[in-house]
Design a protein around this motif. Structure first.
Motif, short mmCIF file in Angstrom:
data_model
loop_
_atom_site.label_atom_id
_atom_site.label_comp_id
_atom_site.label_asym_id
_atom_site.label_seq_id
_atom_site.Cartn_x
_atom_site.Cartn_y
_atom_site.Cartn_z
N LEU A 134 5.56 -36.46 28.48
CA LEU A 134 5.66 -37.65 27.63
C LEU A 134 4.78 -37.51 26.40
N SER A 135 5.14 -38.22 25.34
CA SER A 135 4.26 -38.35 24.17
C SER A 135 3.94 -39.83 23.97
N PHE A 136 2.67 -40.09 23.72
CA PHE A 136 2.23 -41.46 23.39
C PHE A 136 1.78 -41.54 21.94
N THR B 64 4.25 -43.22 16.90
CA THR B 64 5.66 -43.53 16.59
C THR B 64 6.51 -43.78 17.82
N LYS B 65 5.95 -43.60 19.00
CA LYS B 65 6.75 -43.69 20.22
C LYS B 65 6.75 -45.12 20.79
N VAL B 66 7.65 -45.37 21.75
CA VAL B 66 7.83 -46.70 22.35
C VAL B 66 6.52 -47.23 22.95
N TYR C 239 11.22 -31.03 31.51
CA TYR C 239 11.85 -31.93 30.55
C TYR C 239 10.86 -32.35 29.47
N ASP C 240 11.27 -32.20 28.21
CA ASP C 240 10.55 -32.86 27.12
C ASP C 240 11.07 -34.30 27.12
N ALA C 241 10.27 -35.19 27.70
CA ALA C 241 10.67 -36.59 27.86
C ALA C 241 9.92 -37.47 26.86
N ASN D 193 -2.38 -35.36 23.50
CA ASN D 193 -1.11 -35.54 22.77
C ASN D 193 0.02 -34.85 23.54
N GLY D 194 1.22 -35.11 23.14
CA GLY D 194 2.39 -34.57 23.84
C GLY D 194 2.56 -33.07 23.66
N THR D 195 2.17 -32.57 22.52
CA THR D 195 2.35 -31.13 22.26
C THR D 195 1.46 -30.30 23.18
N LEU D 196 0.21 -30.70 23.34
CA LEU D 196 -0.68 -29.98 24.28
C LEU D 196 -0.20 -30.16 25.72
C1 LIG Z 1 6.82 -36.74 19.48
C2 LIG Z 1 7.48 -35.56 20.13
C3 LIG Z 1 6.74 -34.47 20.61
C4 LIG Z 1 5.29 -34.27 20.31
O1 LIG Z 1 4.46 -35.22 20.80
P1 LIG Z 1 3.01 -35.45 20.10
O2 LIG Z 1 2.39 -36.45 20.99
O3 LIG Z 1 3.27 -35.95 18.71
O4 LIG Z 1 2.30 -34.14 20.11
C5 LIG Z 1 7.42 -33.48 21.31
N1 LIG Z 1 8.74 -33.53 21.51
C6 LIG Z 1 9.49 -34.54 21.04
C7 LIG Z 1 10.97 -34.54 21.31
C8 LIG Z 1 8.89 -35.58 20.31
O5 LIG Z 1 9.64 -36.55 19.80
#
Ligand SMILES: *Cc1c(COP(=O)(O)O)cnc(C)c1O
Length: 373
Positions: A180-182, A185-187, A156-158, A61-64
């Protein structure tokens, strides 16, 4: 009167189920479920090609991925960041015992204002962590200049910026790392998932070790790594999603245009312009509900809800309003007037590929209805 069907702010894109079956059969056949299997390797290559980046490391996930990005660059002390984001941006710092230092945003881009970064730098500052909010690119050049002057890392939090480009190519090539986050809810989604983009093979190797407990080989562990590996199931799904993502973004663009023409001229509603020279991904459709609109932002949000339209107030509350951040000196409201105003005025309207033209008109009509009052 029968209530209209609910419209949510987003709905995940799912390809036809039968298209996924061959991938599943292959997994059942070769019995490789995770640990950098064939789909994982294929997706890393396919994403490098699609996005136009050098190296990518997939995550669960994006947070990790954010947590690991900070670890990979050995970031410590203080990190300058934005209060106008999803809370995971700052949580990744607290999990690394890093102190976030919040700096106000630029009201046009919604991103960290480079002009205010320098004043927030202290001897403890080691990095800057901006967000390409709504997929709108940060002023990457101004940020890099400050980072170079003060010898700071840039991550960058992209999470919103999948596929976004400017005249120079992918926006994901700026800074030391991009995350990146997949998420669903993302694109581009792999149910859950994420990635770190980096520029050299050595950094990619370190990131790959960190997401797998710090293992280098069967018997050697070089760091207190975590388990953040993407599974074969998610990677296979990502490969399939990638085949459909251009079409999904094209449909988002049509919706973006329909909203822009439908909302033009509604007094009190401002639609931020698409940024010139940017290939956008249309991940969000933020509008600002200003003082000239007869209803407050929150009142409009509630009225939309009554009509079964579930827009979202991204990003309200600000990260700096949450209890684990609000005591920090940089979290004071008076220091963050632009972020505070954005948090008070923004509504993100529903946008996703399956949203019908009629539903877009329903949302526009609901916004227009109260404006006449
Ligand atoms: C969705 C999101 C995250 C977290 O990503 P996850 O995959 O849900 O852990 C982090 N930063 C931003 C700006 C996000 O929109």
């Amino acid at each position: 009167m029968k209530k209209a069907q609910p419209i949510f702010v987003t709905q995940p894109s799912l390809p036809p189920l039968e298209e996924f079956m061959p991938y599943l059969e292959q997994i059942w056949e070769n019995k490789i479920l995770t640990n950098g299997g064939p789909f994982h390797q294929q997706l890393e290559q396919a994403l490098c090609d699609y996005l136009g980046v050098q190296h990518i490391a997939l995550f669960s996930n994006g947070t990790l991925a954010l947590l690991t990005a900070l670890q990979a660059l050995r970031v410590t002390g203080e990190v300058i960041t934005t209060p106008y984001s999803f809370v995971a941006t700052s949580h990744a710092m607290l999990w690394n015992s890093i102190r976030p230092v919040f700096v106000d945003i630029d009201p046009h881009s919604f991103n960290l204002d480079p002009a205010q970064i320098e004043a927030a730098i202290t001897p403890q500052t080691t990095a800057i962590l901006p967000v390409h909010c709504y997929g709108r690119p940060c002023d990457v050049e101004a940020i890099q200049k400050i980072a170079d002057n003060y010898n700071l890392k840039v991550i960058y939090d992209a999470a919103h910026a999948f596929g976004v480009q400017d005249q120079r190519g992918s926006i994901l090539n700026f800074g030391d790392l991009s995350v990146l986050s997949f998420h669903a809810t993302k694109v581009f989604n792999t149910f859950e998932g994420g990635a770190i983009i980096c520029k050299d093979a050595k950094t990619k190797t370190r990131i790959d070790q960190l997401k797998n407990f710090g293992f280098v080989n069967e018997t050697t562990v070089v760091a207190p790594g975590i388990n953040a590996k993407m599974s074969e199931l998610n990677a296979a799904f990502g490969l399939l999603q990638l085949k459909h993502v251009d079409q999904a973004i094209a449909r988002r663009q049509e919706i973006d245009q329909a909203y822009r023409s439908g909302l033009a001229g509604i007094r009190g509603i401002t639609v931020p312009d698409n940024m010139p020279g940017v290939v956008a991904n249309y991940s969000y459709f933020p509008i600002l509900v200003g003082p000239e609109y007869p209803l407050s932002r929150d009142a409009l949000y509630e009225k939309l809800k009554e009509q079964n339209i579930f827009a979202r107030r991204y990003f309200y509350p600000l990260i700096t309003d949450f209890p684990m951040y609000r005591g920090l000196p940089s979290a004071k409201k008076s220091l963050l007037p632009r972020a505070d105003q954005a948090a008070a005025e923004v509504i993100c309207l529903p946008i996703y590929p399956a949203l019908s033209a009629d539903d877009v008109q329903r949302v526009i009509a609901a916004c227009a209805e109260y404006a006449q009052g």
